[in-house]
Design a protein around this motif. Structure first.
Motif, short mmCIF file in Angstrom:
data_model
loop_
_atom_site.label_atom_id
_atom_site.label_comp_id
_atom_site.label_asym_id
_atom_site.label_seq_id
_atom_site.Cartn_x
_atom_site.Cartn_y
_atom_site.Cartn_z
N GLU A 17 -5.05 -64.71 -53.30
CA GLU A 17 -3.45 -64.44 -53.34
C GLU A 17 -3.04 -63.89 -52.04
O GLU A 17 -2.08 -63.64 -51.89
N GLY A 18 -3.93 -63.91 -50.92
CA GLY A 18 -3.57 -63.64 -49.92
C GLY A 18 -3.51 -62.19 -49.39
O GLY A 18 -4.03 -61.20 -50.30
N VAL A 19 -3.39 -61.67 -48.34
CA VAL A 19 -3.48 -60.36 -47.94
C VAL A 19 -2.26 -59.94 -47.09
O VAL A 19 -1.82 -60.66 -46.12
N ASP A 20 -1.60 -58.69 -47.57
CA ASP A 20 -0.38 -58.22 -46.77
C ASP A 20 -0.90 -57.09 -45.66
O ASP A 20 -1.42 -56.14 -46.42
N PHE A 21 -1.09 -57.41 -44.54
CA PHE A 21 -1.50 -56.41 -43.45
C PHE A 21 -0.10 -55.72 -42.99
O PHE A 21 -0.36 -54.94 -41.97
N SER A 22 1.07 -56.02 -43.46
CA SER A 22 2.23 -55.20 -42.82
C SER A 22 2.08 -53.69 -42.57
O SER A 22 1.86 -53.09 -43.36
N GLY A 23 2.34 -53.34 -41.37
CA GLY A 23 2.44 -51.93 -40.93
C GLY A 23 0.77 -51.56 -40.98
O GLY A 23 0.70 -50.18 -40.62
N LYS A 24 -0.18 -52.24 -41.23
CA LYS A 24 -1.71 -51.50 -41.56
C LYS A 24 -2.40 -51.48 -40.11
O LYS A 24 -2.07 -52.11 -39.26
N ARG A 25 -3.27 -50.60 -40.04
CA ARG A 25 -4.10 -50.49 -38.96
C ARG A 25 -5.42 -51.30 -39.49
O ARG A 25 -6.32 -51.01 -40.43
N VAL A 26 -5.69 -52.30 -38.69
CA VAL A 26 -6.66 -53.31 -39.20
C VAL A 26 -7.77 -53.45 -38.40
O VAL A 26 -7.41 -53.54 -36.68
N GLY A 27 -8.93 -53.39 -38.50
CA GLY A 27 -10.12 -53.92 -37.53
C GLY A 27 -10.59 -55.06 -37.83
O GLY A 27 -10.71 -55.44 -39.03
N ILE A 28 -11.02 -55.87 -36.93
CA ILE A 28 -11.73 -57.06 -37.18
C ILE A 28 -13.18 -57.15 -36.36
O ILE A 28 -13.02 -56.93 -35.22
N PRO A 64 -4.48 -64.00 -34.14
CA PRO A 64 -3.00 -64.04 -33.55
C PRO A 64 -2.13 -63.99 -34.89
O PRO A 64 -1.07 -63.32 -34.83
N VAL A 65 -2.55 -64.33 -36.10
CA VAL A 65 -1.70 -64.25 -37.34
C VAL A 65 -1.96 -62.70 -37.78
O VAL A 65 -0.65 -62.18 -38.15
N ILE A 66 -2.87 -62.10 -37.58
CA ILE A 66 -3.02 -60.84 -38.31
C ILE A 66 -2.22 -59.92 -37.52
O ILE A 66 -1.58 -59.00 -37.91
N ALA A 67 -2.36 -60.23 -36.06
CA ALA A 67 -1.56 -59.28 -35.10
C ALA A 67 -0.13 -59.33 -35.48
O ALA A 67 0.45 -58.07 -34.99
N GLU A 68 0.42 -60.41 -35.77
CA GLU A 68 1.65 -60.44 -35.86
C GLU A 68 2.24 -59.63 -37.15
O GLU A 68 3.24 -59.00 -37.08
N GLN A 69 1.55 -59.38 -37.87
CA GLN A 69 1.76 -58.87 -39.22
C GLN A 69 1.25 -57.39 -39.36
O GLN A 69 2.04 -56.40 -39.67
N ALA A 70 0.08 -56.89 -38.80
CA ALA A 70 -0.34 -55.71 -38.73
C ALA A 70 0.35 -54.63 -37.97
O ALA A 70 0.96 -54.89 -36.93
N GLY A 71 0.38 -53.39 -38.26
CA GLY A 71 0.76 -52.46 -37.28
C GLY A 71 0.03 -52.25 -36.17
O GLY A 71 0.35 -52.31 -34.95
N HIS A 72 -1.15 -52.33 -36.24
CA HIS A 72 -2.31 -52.29 -35.13
C HIS A 72 -3.42 -53.11 -35.39
O HIS A 72 -3.85 -52.91 -36.50
N LEU A 73 -3.96 -53.87 -34.40
CA LEU A 73 -5.19 -54.56 -34.76
C LEU A 73 -6.05 -54.23 -33.64
O LEU A 73 -5.94 -54.34 -32.20
N THR A 74 -7.48 -53.92 -33.93
CA THR A 74 -8.42 -53.82 -33.10
C THR A 74 -9.66 -54.75 -33.32
O THR A 74 -9.89 -54.98 -34.47
N VAL A 75 -9.92 -55.44 -32.06
CA VAL A 75 -10.94 -56.38 -32.42
C VAL A 75 -12.05 -55.99 -31.71
O VAL A 75 -12.24 -55.72 -30.68
N PHE A 76 -13.24 -56.00 -32.69
CA PHE A 76 -14.53 -55.64 -32.18
C PHE A 76 -15.25 -57.22 -31.62
O PHE A 76 -15.69 -57.83 -32.53
#
Ligand code: NA7
Length: 547
Positions: free
Chosen positions: A174-185, A197-209
């Motif tokens: 069903e997909g995932v809505d990251f809108s406004g979320k703090r996401v770690g990958i 690039p796609v998650i970064a457009e949606q997320a509030g903040h994205l941290t890449v490890f």
């Protein structure tokens, strides 16, 4: 009555998997008039493209080249919307094929094959499924895919995270809505490079490890151009034939000169040209990028320069630059604005070689001296590649030997098609074949054709059993290694080498001798009466091995 109850308990062939290999097998086995059953763990067809639904997932082979060639009508009718197809479209194609050729009635979905055991008394495989059924089959064909056993990171506390976690290889339908979320990958392989690039457009903040930086070339996908499509379709037969005899199963120009044959200015111009075209074909700018360290370094340095140009923060750019392994020896990535993404305010790179991840907690990730709080975590941590899916099945061959035992020191196969001691079990794109180093569609078709011809031959001559000879297998394994060690590939700790899984033997698993050369070898072996294979039957003892 359940679906499987109406199916025969004994068949000629069991096929494991309904990805592109399994679907083509259905077509061929029907043509041979053999009885068969197909088991698929997922609830739909498509294999890799069924599971890997992460945002940004896309094929790195051009769409016009990433399709079946076995029905001219199919390839004429189907229309791709972009030059590099996104995952949903490839999945749609797989479903279209399944429907167009009425394949679904042959497939039992949501059914995992848990065990397969060869019975020497009857020369039949006994195959156990997660539905509690045991099926008897003369032949077992493993169409299980090369990248189908996802791996979560082995990090302390990984189970404790309270928020949702997603593996790129098991993405929710069903997909995932990251809108406004703090996401770690976690991870920066092909999957992450496409997803970030796609998650970064949606997320509030994205941290890449990041543990290891990757080289990546812009894919530069564009909407399909009618003229381009027409040109392909008008020339499909001839181009497909050329593709079958190339090094990697792709149709594009491969340079015939070394990077050392031209001046530095000319070299730069050629790299610029390839960078502008985009895609992984960058690696064919010269003919020795995979084999000559100096040529490779020139290509690597060019890409490093591009990363320095794109990424504004100098320290981040340096962290994103791969410095300790040759370009292309870990799978080269094709991206859409990956490096540009690090210029966004809501994206941060954490280099875990500087700030090691200590543990995952219910609220985030502790790395270095910092605690990163997240609402969701994405694991783009890859697969137990090439052997993982097979070894998760409890496979027993002659004398009760398990495949796990036989492959303890790494996979051993003859041609990547069979392994000695496991009669009548075929692998489609198995270790020791070009598989992941090629356009998978071309390699899948070649293997399925070869196996189908082999089954037809066995039936014709009344043979009941075919098995790889140990000596032929040993010679093939030695050849696969010899060819690999002539290249730069073994210099990287890649999943090609099994290096991404702790404790997995370091063996270069795919065959790098080239799709065309490999096909010729397979064909010559078949033409010589299946040289290197033993065959036996109730009616006649045949086989080139007895020559
Ligand atoms: P890959 O290419 O195996 O990438 C996995 C990434 O995850 C890679 O950057 C790994 O770093 C990283 N990783 C794995 N385990 C960890 C842990 N424990 N901590 C931190 N980082 C980790 O898988 P993909 O799904 O991206 O791509 C697989 C293939 O699918 C791809 O090549 C295409 O053919 C399609 P590492 O490099 O091992 O240091």
């Amino acid at each position: 009555m359940s679906k499987s109850e109406s199916k025969p308990a004994a068949v000629d062939v069991v096929v494991v998997g309904a990805g592109f290999s399994g679907l083509y097998l259905i077509h061929k086995l029907r043509g041979l008039g053999l009885s068969f059953r197909v088991f698929e763990a997922g609830s739909g067809v498509g294999g890799t493209w069924y599971w890997n639904r992460y945002p940004g997932a896309r094929c790195d082979v051009e769409s016009m080249q990433y399709s079946y060639s076995w029905d001219p009508q199919l390839q004429e009718e189907w229309r791709w919307s972009e030059t590099f197809a996104p995952q949903p479209e490839i999945l749609k194609y797989a479903n279209h094929v399944a429907d167009r050729y009425d394949m679904r009635p042959h497939i039992e979905f949501n059914t995992l094959v848990e065990a397969a055991e060869f019975d020497e008394a009857t020369n039949r495989w006994s195959i156990k499924t997660s539905q509690g059924e045991t099926v008897s089959a003369r032949f077992c064909i493993m169409a299980t895919g090369c990248l189908s056993a996802p791996r979560a990171p082995e990090i302390e506390g990984v189970e404790s995270f309270a928020g949702p976690t997603y593996h790129t290889g098991q993405w929710p339908h069903e997909g995932v809505d990251f809108s406004g979320k703090r996401v770690g990958i976690i991870g920066t392989g092909s999957s992450a490079i496409q997803a970030i690039p796609v998650i970064a457009e949606q997320a509030g903040h994205l941290t890449v490890f990041q543990r290891t930086p990757n080289y990546s070339i812009p894919a530069r996908t564009t909407p399909m151009n009618d003229d381009y499509e027409r040109e392909w379709k008008d020339n499909y037969a001839a181009r497909r034939e050329i593709m079958r005899h190339t090094a990697a199963g792709n149709f594009y120009e491969r340079a015939a000169i070394s990077a050392g044959d031209v001046t530095p200015e000319e070299r730069q111009r050629i790299f610029e040209e390839r960078w502008a075209i985009g895609g992984t074909r960058f690696m064919t700018a010269f003919n020795d990028l995979a084999t000559n360290a100096e040529s490779n370094e020139a290509a690597a340095e060019f890409v490093r320069g591009k990363i320095r140009e794109i990424v504004k923060d100098k320290a981040t750019a340096e962290r994103l630059i791969a410095k300790d392994y040759p370009i292309g020896t870990k799978r080269i990535c094709a991206d859409s604005h990956y490096f540009e993404t690090y210029n966004r305010d809501n994206v941060r790179l954490v280099d875990i070689t500087e700030e090691p991840i200590h543990r995952i907690t219910p609220t985030g990730v502790v790395a270095g001296a910092e605690t990163h709080e997240f609402d969701a975590l994405v694991y783009a941590t890859g697969f137990d590649a090439m052997t993982g899916t097979l070894l998760r099945i409890d496979i027993k061959g002659r004398n009760g030997q398990t495949l796990n035992d036989k492959w303890e020191a790494g996979p051993r196969t003859y041609l990547g098609l069979m392994t000695a001691g496991f009669p009548n079990m075929f692998m489609i794109t198995g270790p020791g074949s070009p598989s992941v180093l090629s356009n998978m569609m071309v390699s899948i078709e070649q293997h399925v054709d070869w196996v189908s011809d082999c089954l037809a031959n066995l039936t014709r001559q009344g043979s009941e059993v075919i098995e790889a000879e140990l000596a032929a297998e040993d010679a093939w394994v030695a050849h696969v290694n010899e060819v690999a060690y002539k290249t730069l590939y073994p210099k990287a700790a890649s999943w090609y080498m099994g290096a991404n899984v702790e404790g997995k033997p370091r063996v270069f698993m795919p065959y790098i001798g080239g799709v065309g050369a490999y096909r010729d070898k397979c064909d010559a072996i078949a033409a010589a009466g299946y040289k290197g294979f033993l065959m036996q039957g109730p009616r006649a003892a045949v086989g080139a091995a007895a020559e």
